[in-house]
Structures are given as structure tokens and as C-alpha cells.
Scaffold this motif. Structure first.
Motif, mmCIF file in Angstrom:
data_model
loop_
_atom_site.group_PDB
_atom_site.id
_atom_site.type_symbol
_atom_site.label_atom_id
_atom_site.label_comp_id
_atom_site.label_asym_id
_atom_site.label_seq_id
_atom_site.Cartn_x
_atom_site.Cartn_y
_atom_site.Cartn_z
ATOM 1 N N TYR B 23 0.883 -1.174 0.000
ATOM 2 C CA TYR B 23 0.000 0.000 0.000
ATOM 3 C C TYR B 23 0.912 1.213 0.000
ATOM 4 C CZ TYR B 23 -3.968 -2.943 1.280
ATOM 5 O OH TYR B 23 -4.944 -3.894 1.284
ATOM 6 N N PHE B 26 4.282 1.158 1.878
ATOM 7 C CA PHE B 26 4.229 0.170 2.955
ATOM 8 C C PHE B 26 4.084 -1.224 2.345
ATOM 9 C CE2 PHE B 26 1.274 -2.119 5.963
ATOM 10 C CZ PHE B 26 2.266 -2.487 6.856
ATOM 11 N N VAL B 28 3.460 -4.940 2.301
ATOM 12 C CA VAL B 28 2.744 -5.877 3.159
ATOM 13 C C VAL B 28 3.426 -7.243 3.129
ATOM 14 C CG1 VAL B 28 0.529 -6.948 3.632
ATOM 15 C CG2 VAL B 28 0.611 -4.639 2.711
ATOM 16 N N GLY B 47 -1.182 -14.634 10.848
ATOM 17 C CA GLY B 47 -1.703 -13.832 11.951
ATOM 18 C C GLY B 47 -2.593 -12.704 11.465
ATOM 19 N N SER B 48 -3.332 -12.132 12.398
ATOM 20 C CA SER B 48 -4.222 -11.029 12.038
ATOM 21 C C SER B 48 -3.410 -9.853 11.518
ATOM 22 C CB SER B 48 -5.036 -10.626 13.261
ATOM 23 O OG SER B 48 -5.961 -9.647 12.907
ATOM 24 N N GLY B 49 -3.845 -9.289 10.400
ATOM 25 C CA GLY B 49 -3.176 -8.109 9.849
ATOM 26 C C GLY B 49 -1.942 -8.413 9.027
ATOM 27 N N CYS B 50 -1.689 -9.711 8.712
ATOM 28 C CA CYS B 50 -0.461 -10.025 7.979
ATOM 29 C C CYS B 50 -0.634 -9.829 6.476
ATOM 30 C CB CYS B 50 -0.008 -11.445 8.266
ATOM 31 S SG CYS B 50 -1.122 -12.647 7.573
ATOM 32 N N GLY B 51 -1.845 -9.672 6.011
ATOM 33 C CA GLY B 51 -2.018 -9.426 4.578
ATOM 34 C C GLY B 51 -2.792 -10.499 3.851
ATOM 35 N N LYS B 52 -3.583 -11.289 4.546
ATOM 36 C CA LYS B 52 -4.346 -12.357 3.894
ATOM 37 C C LYS B 52 -5.408 -11.779 2.963
ATOM 38 C CE LYS B 52 -5.666 -14.073 7.843
ATOM 39 N NZ LYS B 52 -5.020 -13.089 8.731
ATOM 40 N N SER B 53 -6.186 -10.827 3.514
ATOM 41 C CA SER B 53 -7.210 -10.216 2.663
ATOM 42 C C SER B 53 -6.570 -9.479 1.497
ATOM 43 C CB SER B 53 -8.070 -9.238 3.461
ATOM 44 O OG SER B 53 -8.710 -9.896 4.520
ATOM 45 N N THR B 54 -5.430 -8.851 1.772
ATOM 46 C CA THR B 54 -4.728 -8.143 0.707
ATOM 47 C C THR B 54 -4.320 -9.116 -0.395
ATOM 48 O OG1 THR B 54 -3.890 -6.656 2.399
ATOM 49 C CG2 THR B 54 -2.830 -6.561 0.262
ATOM 50 N N GLN B 97 -14.649 -10.374 3.312
ATOM 51 C CA GLN B 97 -14.581 -10.546 4.767
ATOM 52 C C GLN B 97 -15.804 -9.951 5.459
ATOM 53 O OE1 GLN B 97 -10.806 -9.407 6.383
ATOM 54 N NE2 GLN B 97 -11.269 -10.226 8.393
ATOM 55 N N GLU B 175 -12.410 -15.500 5.262
ATOM 56 C CA GLU B 175 -12.867 -15.822 6.613
ATOM 57 C C GLU B 175 -14.339 -16.197 6.646
ATOM 58 O OE1 GLU B 175 -11.350 -13.604 9.735
ATOM 59 O OE2 GLU B 175 -9.391 -13.372 8.796
ATOM 60 N N HIS B 208 -8.330 -18.439 9.862
ATOM 61 C CA HIS B 208 -7.416 -18.921 10.891
ATOM 62 C C HIS B 208 -8.124 -19.840 11.871
ATOM 63 C CE1 HIS B 208 -7.475 -14.297 11.516
ATOM 64 N NE2 HIS B 208 -8.656 -14.754 11.696
HETATM 65 N N1 LIG Z 1 -6.451 0.337 2.346
HETATM 66 C C1 LIG Z 1 -5.317 0.185 3.036
HETATM 67 N N2 LIG Z 1 -4.389 1.162 3.034
HETATM 68 C C2 LIG Z 1 -3.225 1.018 3.693
HETATM 69 N N3 LIG Z 1 -2.872 -0.077 4.387
HETATM 70 C C3 LIG Z 1 -3.754 -1.083 4.436
HETATM 71 C C4 LIG Z 1 -5.026 -1.012 3.767
HETATM 72 N N4 LIG Z 1 -5.684 -2.175 3.978
HETATM 73 C C5 LIG Z 1 -4.874 -2.914 4.744
HETATM 74 N N5 LIG Z 1 -3.720 -2.275 5.023
HETATM 75 C C6 LIG Z 1 -2.590 -2.812 5.809
HETATM 76 O O1 LIG Z 1 -2.214 -4.019 5.222
HETATM 77 C C7 LIG Z 1 -1.960 -5.000 6.194
HETATM 78 C C8 LIG Z 1 -2.711 -6.262 5.863
HETATM 79 O O2 LIG Z 1 -4.094 -6.039 5.917
HETATM 80 P P1 LIG Z 1 -5.122 -7.216 5.593
HETATM 81 O O3 LIG Z 1 -6.489 -6.635 5.667
HETATM 82 O O4 LIG Z 1 -4.723 -7.861 4.332
HETATM 83 O O5 LIG Z 1 -4.878 -8.193 6.821
HETATM 84 P P2 LIG Z 1 -5.496 -9.618 7.106
HETATM 85 O O6 LIG Z 1 -4.389 -10.597 7.098
HETATM 86 O O7 LIG Z 1 -6.640 -9.896 6.206
HETATM 87 O O8 LIG Z 1 -5.996 -9.442 8.597
HETATM 88 P P3 LIG Z 1 -7.298 -10.071 9.312
HETATM 89 O O9 LIG Z 1 -6.991 -11.475 9.609
HETATM 90 O O10 LIG Z 1 -7.415 -9.267 10.561
HETATM 91 O O11 LIG Z 1 -8.441 -9.883 8.387
HETATM 92 C C9 LIG Z 1 -2.352 -4.401 7.535
HETATM 93 O O12 LIG Z 1 -1.164 -4.162 8.233
HETATM 94 C C10 LIG Z 1 -3.015 -3.091 7.211
HETATM 95 O O13 LIG Z 1 -2.534 -2.086 8.073
#
Ligand SMILES: Nc1ncnc2c1ncn2[C@@H]1O[C@H](COP(=O)(O)OP(=O)(O)OP(=O)(O)O)[C@@H](O)[C@H]1O
Ligand SMILES: [Mg+2]
Lengths: 331, 261
Positions: B23, B26, B28, B47-54, B97, B175, B208
Motif C-alpha cells: 500500500y 508500505f 505488506v 496472523g491477524s493483519g499479515c495481509g491475507k485479505s490483501t 470478509q 474468513e 485462521h
Molecule cells: N487500504 C489500506 N491502506 C493502507 N494499508 C492497508 C489497507 N488495507 C490494509 N492495510 C494494511 O495491510 C496490512 C494487511 O491487511 P489485511 O487486511 O490484508 O490483513 P489480514 O491478514 O486480512 O488481517 P485479518 O486477519 O485481521 O483480516 C495491515 O497491516 C493493514 O494495516
């Protein structure tokens, strides 16, 4: 460099979160082995909390995202943001034009029902407020005009005053401002919350073009409704003037004559002509702010505010431009 | 309805090569390399926030990679022209999600909309398909409810029903089990297995929930938050005991050391 912390906690009574919150930066500063050592010197219940807080290391690079910038840096950021906004605007207008092109070649698809509902929401549902405001504006014009004109015994000319002002400027202006607040804001809020809820992404991944599907029916609905509402507002405003005129002793028939004499087809079409542009401005700024809003409810609120501010500003600027053009063209 | 799979069963359905996701500045995750085979039930964990949804958003083309490519059946997806891309996207079914149901439409209309857009089925048939899909996720009788009138877990299930609307070749679920009670979650695992067996779909799941990972997945990637890249790939049951990276073993054993069966 200060020596690593250690703690003497013999007199420690009961505590709340302020104590761990105070300790955390100290331990973070020491870091690693030293922090682990310092934690060992804490009493049990406090040690557990601090170990949890330290279990995941502070991520410096994630902090960087929200770094405070210096004044000069801020000017740079504002410039970059303005450039970004300009790019976003161009992209949005381009996409909408493509979408219109697809509509004209019969390839754009949206739900007719969406279009009809939007028509109703921005047209029929706006009638009460448009009626009220236009009637009052007509009345105010007549009152204010009468105060001056009565001095010269020329009260009959309030019919001309109200008619010309409504038809050329006030009817379309008031309608546009009402619809900015009503419809433009609603567009921004609807699309913004769809955006926040990933609904627009879902449209994309099912092969729908969000511009065809969401923006197009809204723009079309306003293009249809703005002129109609403008004509309606003109008529209601003139009726408001007539109401005051009757009250100050001008017979309605005479007032009506005065009105018809003062305007012709050309002057009364000026407001309607402008209404297309104002309608487009309202719909586009509402949709654009909604489509480009971020993914949170705060962002939706910001998008709504911005949609209204931008469209009202743009409408006033456009109207001045039109006034200048019409003066030059002598109409 | 599913487009004919021209490739043989041994070629990967999805190949991710050197994928870096960011992003802005940053980053991911960087340098992801993995394959998803046809008929895989493939789990993306971490883990939560590691970038799975991304990662999922990259796979379905909502975000562009900062580097690297994604291929479907050997065809480049990342750099494909819009028409080819649209055709590939047609084969996906996606559950987001948040559920992401269209809030101005009822559940039935939500599921019917893709069918009306992409097929020429008569209205009566569409209505039957909608009823059937809702029944599959245990939502019979909720046809005329709006998304705001049902619970979060029900929204998720309706989202799964919508993702399955066009019998997609590749189903992406972000999820699906979160927010479901244990029994619904179990039913969902059954549903996923049956869909794969009946339709031959490839299913990519972000989750998870350890129980469903072990119940359904036959392949997986683990995204490691600390190193910002792939922690491990493979069958999760196997990874639980034999993953090289300790984080992966910890994750799959809930941090309780060693196997627990
Ligand atoms: N639109 C965005 N702009 C900037 N950073 C983002 C954006 N969306 C997500 N991020 C960052 O990207 C990282 C991964 O986010 P993501 O939503 O992919 O996590 P996740 O693995 O799906 O988490 P969860 O299990 O909680 O759903 C996070 O650190 C978040 O801060
Ligand atoms: Mg996620």
C-alpha cells in the motif's frame, strides 16, 4: 545513555492501567535482554501484564505511516494531495464519459429500477421542500421590492422583479442548492458506505462496471429532474410573489399580466438551460466523493460534507460565469 | 456454466510468481511464490493483519501487484488486456470478509443479480436457483430480508451463497467461518468439501480457524508477519508437525508445543 531500568516495588499498593502505561516506554527504550531483565524485578501480577505488552515488538515501519511532518513538508503534502485530487477528478470524469458512451451505444447496463427510484428520490420527494423554499423566496423578493417600489408608486413592478429574478437566477439557484444538500449528499453517503462495505468491489468482481451500474443512473436521474424542478420552482416562486402582491393591493389579474409581459421564452429558458449544468455538477460531485471515499464511517461523513461544499461552490462559480456570458451576449 | 477447463489436472490453476504487495510505500508481503492446483482446497493463513485479505484482493484483480505476476491456467492475469481479464474474472466467485452484500437489495436479489447479468435463464429458474443456494447455507425463507435485517453470521453465509451463484470455477472465501457458531462452521466445512467434489471447483479460503483448516484444506500458504514473506507452503496437517519455521508449527498448534493428537 541511561543505565537499564530496574524497579523497586516494595511499597506498591493497588494500581490501574496508568502504571503499566508508564512502564511500557521505559522497557521499550531498553529493549531486548535488558527489558526482560527489568521485567523480572516486577511483582507477579504486573510482570504478567508487561510480558504480554512486550510480546509483540513495536513495529517501527508501521509507525512511519502516520509520522508528523514539518511545516514545509506539509506544504509539499498539500501540493501532492491537490495534484492527486486533480488526477482523481480527471479519472472520474473520464470513466463517466466512457460510461455515457457505452450508454449511447447500448452497452451500459444498470437496473431500470435503480434509475426510477433515484428519479423519485431526487424529484418527487424533493417537491415539498422545493415548494416551500421557492414560495418563500418569491414572497421575500416581493416584500423587499415593494418597500422600495411603493415609494415611487410603482408597486406593480414587483411582478416584473419577481418573475425575472426567479426565472433567470433564483429558481434554478435555489433548486440546485436544495438538491446539493439533499441529493448530492445522499449520493455521496450511499456510494461511500457501499465503498466502505466492499459492495463496490463485489460489483467489480461479479463483472459489473460500477460506473455504469451506480453513477450513470444517478447522473441521468438528476439531468432529468433538475430542469423539471427548476420550472416548478419558477412557477411556485412567481405564485409567492403574487401572494404578496395581492396582499399589498395589486389585483391578481394585473399581477399576472405584469409577469407575462416581463418574461419571454428566451429569458425563461435561461434558468432551465443552466439547470442541466448544475444537475450534472451535483450528481458528479456526489458520486465522485462517494466512489473515492475511504473505507470507514468517518470517511463517509467527510465525503458527504465535501460533496455538498464542492457542488455549491462550483454552482456559484458556474452561475457567475453564465451571468458574465449572458451579459456579453446581451440576453 | 463453468468455462471448460482446457488445461490438464496437473497444471496449476493459479500460479503466483514473485508477488510483492504494497500500500503505497508500505510493503505488506514480498516475493510470494506458490501454485494452487485444480480442485485444491487451498488455505491462506497467518496472523491477524499479515495481509491475507490483501493477497486475496490481488488474486481477484482488485489491486495491482507492486511486483510479480499472477497466472490463471498459465495465462497471465496481471498484464492481461481488459477483455481477457473480464473473462477470467467471470470464473471467480468471491465472498468478502465483511460479507459485502448489496445493501439496497434483498438476499434473493443479491444472488439473482449475477445470474440475471451473466446468464439467459428464465426468471422462474433463477428463483429456483436462488432458493437452492440459500438452502445450501441454511438460509431458506430469508429471501426477502435485507442484509441489514439479518445477523453478521447470516450475512456471511448469504455472501457465500452469492459467491456460489454462478457455480464458479474458483471460489474465494475471506474468513467464511468467522462469526459462525461451531455447528454452522462445521456445516460450512461440509459444504466446501461437497462443492469441490460435486462441481470440481478450486476453493481458496482465508481463515485462521484451525479446526476447519485441518478439516478441509489439502494445501496452504502461511504468511509470516515478521519476515514479511512466505512462512511455509503445503498440506497443513503435514506442516503442523514438520514445518521448518517454528512460527508455522506454533501457529498450527496454537502455541502449544508439539503435536496435540
Ligand atoms: N487500504 C489500506 N491502506 C493502507 N494499508 C492497508 C489497507 N488495507 C490494509 N492495510 C494494511 O495491510 C496490512 C494487511 O491487511 P489485511 O487486511 O490484508 O490483513 P489480514 O491478514 O486480512 O488481517 P485479518 O486477519 O485481521 O483480516 C495491515 O497491516 C493493514 O494495516
Ligand atoms: Mg482480512
Amino acid at each position: 545513555m541511561r543505565p537499564p531500568a530496574s524497579f523497586v516495588t516494595d511499597d506498591l499498593g493497588s494500581f490501574d492501567s496508568t502504571l503499566p502505561a508508564f512502564l511500557l516506554p521505559i522497557l521499550r527504550r531498553d529493549g531486548g535482554e535488558a527489558a526482560r531483565h527489568a521485567v523480572e524485578t516486577l511483582p507477579d501480577e504486573l510482570r504478567g501484564l508487561m510480558q504480554l505488552a512486550l510480546a509483540v515488538p513495536d513495529r517501527e515501519e508501521t509507525r512511519g505511516n502516520h509520522e508528523k511532518t514539518h511545516h514545509i513538508g506539509r506544504i509539499g503534502n498539500i501540493t501532492l494531495a491537490a495534484w492527486g485530487a486533480f488526477l482523481a477528478l480527471s479519472e472520474f470524469l473520464g470513466e463517466t464519459l466512457c460510461s455515457l458512451g457505452r450508454l449511447l451505444t447500448g452497452r451500459a447496463r444498470f437496473r431500470t429500477r435503480d434509475f426510477l427510484i433515484t428519479l423519485q428520490q431526487c424529484g418527487a420527494d424533493a417537491l415539498p421542500i422545493v415548494s416551500l423554499i421557492s414560495f418563500l423566496i418569491g414572497m421575500i423578493m416581493a416584500f423587499v421590492g415593494n418597500v422600495q417600489l411603493a415609494n415611487f408608486g410603482a408597486s406593480i413592478y414587483i411582478a416584473d422583479l419577481v418573475a425575472i429574478a426567479m426565472v433567470r437566477e433564483l429558481g434554478v439557484m435555489m433548486t440546485a442548492i436544495i438538491l446539493s444538500g439533499r441529493t448530492g449528499a445522499a449520493f455521496a453517503a450511499q456510494l461511500g458506505s457501499m465503498n466502505a462495505n466492499e459492495e463496490i468491489d463485489a460489483l467489480r468482481s461479479f463483472g459489473f462496471n460500477p460506473f455504469d451500474f451506480l453513477v450513470l443512473p444517478r447522473v441521468l436521474a438528476l439531468l432529468v429532474m433538475m430542469p423539471i424542478l427548476t420550472v416548478y420552482a419558477n412557477i411556485v416562486g412567481i405564485l409567492g410573489g403574487m401572494f404578496v402582491g395581492t396582499a399589498v393591493g395589486i389585483p391578481p389579474a394585473l399581477y399576472w399580466h405584469g409577469t407575462l409581459d416581463s418574461i419571454n421564452l428566451l429569458t425563461s429558458s435561461l434558468g432551465v438551460f443552466k439547470s442541466f449544468f448544475f444537475g450534472a455538477v451535483i450528481a458528479l460531485s456526489g458520486c465522485m466523493q462517494g466512489m473515492n471515499s475511504g473505507g470507514s464511517s468517518a470517511a463517509v461523513g467527510r465525503a458527504t460534507t465535501r460533496a455538498v461544499v464542492i457542488s455549491i461552490t462550483a454552482i456559484i462559480i458556474l452561475d457567475s460565469a453564465f451571468a458574465a456570458i449572458f451579459t456579453v451576449l446581451d440576453i | 456454466m463453468s468455462a471448460a477447463a482446457v488445461t490438464s489436472e496437473s497444471d496449476p490453476r493459479i500460479s503466483v510468481r514473485g508477488l510483492t504487495m504494497a500500500y503505497g510505500s508500505f510493503v505488506v508481503m514480498r516475493d510470494l511464490d506458490f501454485d494452487i492446483m485444480p480442485r485444491d482446497i487451498f488455505v491462506i493463513m497467518g496472523g491477524s493483519g499479515c495481509g491475507k485479505s490483501t493477497l486475496m484482493r490481488h488474486l481477484i484483480g482488485l489491486r495491482e501487484p507492486a511486483a510479480g505476476t499472477i497466472e490463471y491456467d498459465g495465462r497471465d492475469f496481471t498484464n492481461a488486456d481488459p477483455a481477457a481479464r473480464a473473462e477470467m474474472i467471470r470464473r471467480f466467485g468471491v465472498m468478502y470478509q465483511s460479507g459485502a452484500l448489496w445493501s439496497s437489495l434483498t438476499l434473493a436479489e443479491n444472488i439473482a443479480l449475477p445470474l440475471e447479468e451473466h446468464t439467459r435463464l428464465p426468471a422462474a429458474t433463477i428463483r429456483e436457483i436462488v432458493a437452492y443456494k440459500l438452502a445450501l447455507v441454511g438460509l431458506s425463507g430469508f429471501e426477502d430480508y435485507y442484509p441489514s435485517e439479518i445477523s453478521g453470521g447470516m450475512n456471511k453465509r448469504a455472501g457465500i451463497a452469492r459467491a456460489m451463484a454462478l457455480d464458479p470455477d474458483i471460489l474465494f472465501l475471506d474468513e467464511p467461518g468467522a462469526g459462525l457458531d461451531p455447528l454452522s462452521s462445521r456445516r460450512l466445512d461440509d459444504l466446501i468439501l461437497r462443492l469441490r467434489d460435486a462441481l470440481g471447483s478450486t476453493i481458496v479460503i482465508v481463515t485462521h480457524e484451525l479446526a476447519s483448516i485441518f478439516a478441509v484444506a489439502n494445501n496452504s500458504v502461511f504468511l509470516d508477519t515478521n519476515t514479511r514473506t512466505l512462512g511455509a507452503t503445503g498440506d497443513p496437517v503435514n506442516l503442523r508437525e514438520h514445518a521448518e519455521a517454528p512460527v508455522v508449527r506454533d501457529f498450527l498448534n496454537r502455541g502449544e508445543s508439539g503435536g496435540d493428537d
